[in-house]
Design a protein around this motif. Structure first.
Motif, PDB file in Angstrom:
ATOM      1  N   ILE A   1       0.775  -1.365   0.057  1.00  0.00           N
ATOM      2  CA  ILE A   1       0.043   0.083   0.002  1.00  0.00           C
ATOM      3  C   ILE A   1       0.796   1.394   0.131  1.00  0.00           C
ATOM      4  N   GLN A   2       0.497   2.280  -0.372  1.00  0.00           N
ATOM      5  CA  GLN A   2       0.927   3.587  -0.362  1.00  0.00           C
ATOM      6  C   GLN A   2       0.464   4.186   0.998  1.00  0.00           C
ATOM      7  N   ILE A   3       1.656   4.795   1.597  1.00  0.00           N
ATOM      8  CA  ILE A   3       1.560   5.543   2.872  1.00  0.00           C
ATOM      9  C   ILE A   3       2.466   6.723   2.970  1.00  0.00           C
ATOM     10  N   TYR A   4       2.445   7.590   3.734  1.00  0.00           N
ATOM     11  CA  TYR A   4       3.235   8.625   4.051  1.00  0.00           C
ATOM     12  C   TYR A   4       4.501   8.303   4.943  1.00  0.00           C
ATOM     13  N   CYS A   5       5.585   8.481   4.467  1.00  0.00           N
ATOM     14  CA  CYS A   5       6.933   8.211   5.217  1.00  0.00           C
ATOM     15  C   CYS A   5       7.116   8.787   6.541  1.00  0.00           C
ATOM     16  N   PRO A   6       7.188   7.907   7.703  1.00  0.00           N
ATOM     17  CA  PRO A   6       7.209   8.272   8.840  1.00  0.00           C
ATOM     18  C   PRO A   6       8.487   9.273   9.103  1.00  0.00           C
ATOM     19  N   ASN A   7       9.506   9.351   8.164  1.00  0.00           N
ATOM     20  CA  ASN A   7      10.752  10.087   8.449  1.00  0.00           C
ATOM     21  C   ASN A   7      10.405  11.566   7.666  1.00  0.00           C
ATOM     22  N   CYS A   8       9.955  11.601   6.294  1.00  0.00           N
ATOM     23  CA  CYS A   8       9.849  12.726   5.740  1.00  0.00           C
ATOM     24  C   CYS A   8       8.845  13.193   5.187  1.00  0.00           C
ATOM     25  N   GLY A   9       7.657  12.255   5.382  1.00  0.00           N
ATOM     26  CA  GLY A   9       6.445  12.766   4.980  1.00  0.00           C
ATOM     27  C   GLY A   9       5.927  12.590   3.615  1.00  0.00           C
TER      28      GLY A   9
ATOM     29  N   HIS B   1      12.302   8.591  -1.347  1.00  0.00           N
ATOM     30  CA  HIS B   1      12.824  10.017  -1.349  1.00  0.00           C
ATOM     31  C   HIS B   1      13.947  10.379  -0.187  1.00  0.00           C
ATOM     32  N   CYS B   2      13.619   9.485   0.857  1.00  0.00           N
ATOM     33  CA  CYS B   2      14.819   9.940   1.952  1.00  0.00           C
ATOM     34  C   CYS B   2      15.614   8.540   2.257  1.00  0.00           C
ATOM     35  N   ASP B   3      15.337   7.379   1.516  1.00  0.00           N
ATOM     36  CA  ASP B   3      16.001   6.126   1.735  1.00  0.00           C
ATOM     37  C   ASP B   3      15.545   5.591   3.123  1.00  0.00           C
ATOM     38  N   TYR B   4      14.334   5.692   3.833  1.00  0.00           N
ATOM     39  CA  TYR B   4      13.884   5.309   4.884  1.00  0.00           C
ATOM     40  C   TYR B   4      13.652   3.661   4.573  1.00  0.00           C
ATOM     41  N   LEU B   5      14.200   2.906   5.721  1.00  0.00           N
ATOM     42  CA  LEU B   5      13.572   1.446   5.548  1.00  0.00           C
ATOM     43  C   LEU B   5      13.417   1.031   6.847  1.00  0.00           C
ATOM     44  N   MET B   6      12.378   0.230   7.106  1.00  0.00           N
ATOM     45  CA  MET B   6      11.727  -0.336   8.250  1.00  0.00           C
ATOM     46  C   MET B   6      11.371  -1.667   8.026  1.00  0.00           C
TER      47      MET B   6
ATOM     48  N   VAL C   1      22.778   6.286  15.561  1.00  0.00           N
ATOM     49  CA  VAL C   1      22.946   4.913  15.565  1.00  0.00           C
ATOM     50  C   VAL C   1      22.265   4.202  16.763  1.00  0.00           C
ATOM     51  N   ASN C   2      22.007   5.039  17.751  1.00  0.00           N
ATOM     52  CA  ASN C   2      21.427   4.207  19.003  1.00  0.00           C
ATOM     53  C   ASN C   2      19.866   4.130  18.561  1.00  0.00           C
ATOM     54  N   VAL C   3      19.477   4.937  17.663  1.00  0.00           N
ATOM     55  CA  VAL C   3      17.978   4.857  17.334  1.00  0.00           C
ATOM     56  C   VAL C   3      17.445   3.706  16.133  1.00  0.00           C
ATOM     57  N   CYS C   4      18.336   3.772  15.312  1.00  0.00           N
ATOM     58  CA  CYS C   4      18.166   2.817  14.130  1.00  0.00           C
ATOM     59  C   CYS C   4      19.476   1.693  14.009  1.00  0.00           C
ATOM     60  N   TYR C   5      18.962   0.709  13.820  1.00  0.00           N
ATOM     61  CA  TYR C   5      20.046  -0.149  13.656  1.00  0.00           C
ATOM     62  C   TYR C   5      19.382  -1.531  12.893  1.00  0.00           C
ATOM     63  N   GLY C   6      20.253  -2.338  12.516  1.00  0.00           N
ATOM     64  CA  GLY C   6      20.215  -3.716  11.647  1.00  0.00           C
ATOM     65  C   GLY C   6      20.647  -4.577  12.221  1.00  0.00           C
ATOM     66  N   ARG C   7      19.910  -5.626  12.368  1.00  0.00           N
ATOM     67  CA  ARG C   7      20.031  -6.974  13.053  1.00  0.00           C
ATOM     68  C   ARG C   7      20.555  -7.005  14.430  1.00  0.00           C
ATOM     69  N   SER C   8      19.751  -6.419  15.283  1.00  0.00           N
ATOM     70  CA  SER C   8      20.155  -6.373  16.717  1.00  0.00           C
ATOM     71  C   SER C   8      20.292  -7.735  17.240  1.00  0.00           C
ATOM     72  N   ALA C   9      20.688  -8.168  18.580  1.00  0.00           N
ATOM     73  CA  ALA C   9      20.590  -9.304  19.180  1.00  0.00           C
ATOM     74  C   ALA C   9      18.943  -9.579  19.292  1.00  0.00           C
TER      75      ALA C   9
ATOM     76  N   ALA D   1      17.050   5.039   8.951  1.00  0.00           N
ATOM     77  CA  ALA D   1      16.231   6.261   8.714  1.00  0.00           C
ATOM     78  C   ALA D   1      17.595   7.377   8.985  1.00  0.00           C
ATOM     79  N   PRO D   2      17.870   7.952   7.422  1.00  0.00           N
ATOM     80  CA  PRO D   2      18.656   9.210   7.704  1.00  0.00           C
ATOM     81  C   PRO D   2      18.314  10.187   8.645  1.00  0.00           C
ATOM     82  N   GLY D   3      19.298  10.732   9.192  1.00  0.00           N
ATOM     83  CA  GLY D   3      19.041  12.067  10.141  1.00  0.00           C
ATOM     84  C   GLY D   3      18.911  11.349  11.821  1.00  0.00           C
ATOM     85  N   TYR D   4      18.914  10.192  11.910  1.00  0.00           N
ATOM     86  CA  TYR D   4      18.967   9.674  13.132  1.00  0.00           C
ATOM     87  C   TYR D   4      20.049   8.792  13.550  1.00  0.00           C
TER      88      TYR D   4
END
Length: 84
Positions: free
Chosen positions: A8-16, A36-41, A60-68, A55-58
């Motif tokens: 579905i199309q939504i509004y990006c939670p990062n850039c709108g 548009h802003c390269d956000y990925l979740m 490393v403590n907020v956005c991470y990949g492959r946490s334990a 999420a660009p602009g956040y």
């Protein structure tokens, strides 16, 4: 193996701007991405845990990949596939 992907199309939670939310049914994953802003979740539908995020602009403590914690999600291995 056929992968069913609904989105579905939504509004990006990062850039709108307009973004997409993909539902990967067989993998039990939901991927939200913005061109548009390269956000990925990527989240696990079974556990609700974040499998991978960027999420660009956040910091490393907020956005991470492959946490334990996310590695405990059985679908985490399929999240590393390239975005469509």
């Amino acid at each position: 193996m056929t992968v069913t992907v609904n989105f579905i199309q939504i509004y990006c939670p990062n850039c709108g701007q307009t973004a997409e939310r993909h539902f990967l049914e067989k993998e039990y994953l939901t991927r939200t991405q913005c061109a548009h802003c390269d956000y990925l979740m990527i989240t696990c539908d079974r556990t609700g845990k974040v499998v991978e995020a960027y999420a660009p602009g956040y910091g490393v403590n907020v956005c991470y990949g492959r946490s334990a914690e996310a590695r405990s999600c059985p679908q985490a291995a399929s999240a590393s596939r390239p975005r469509e």
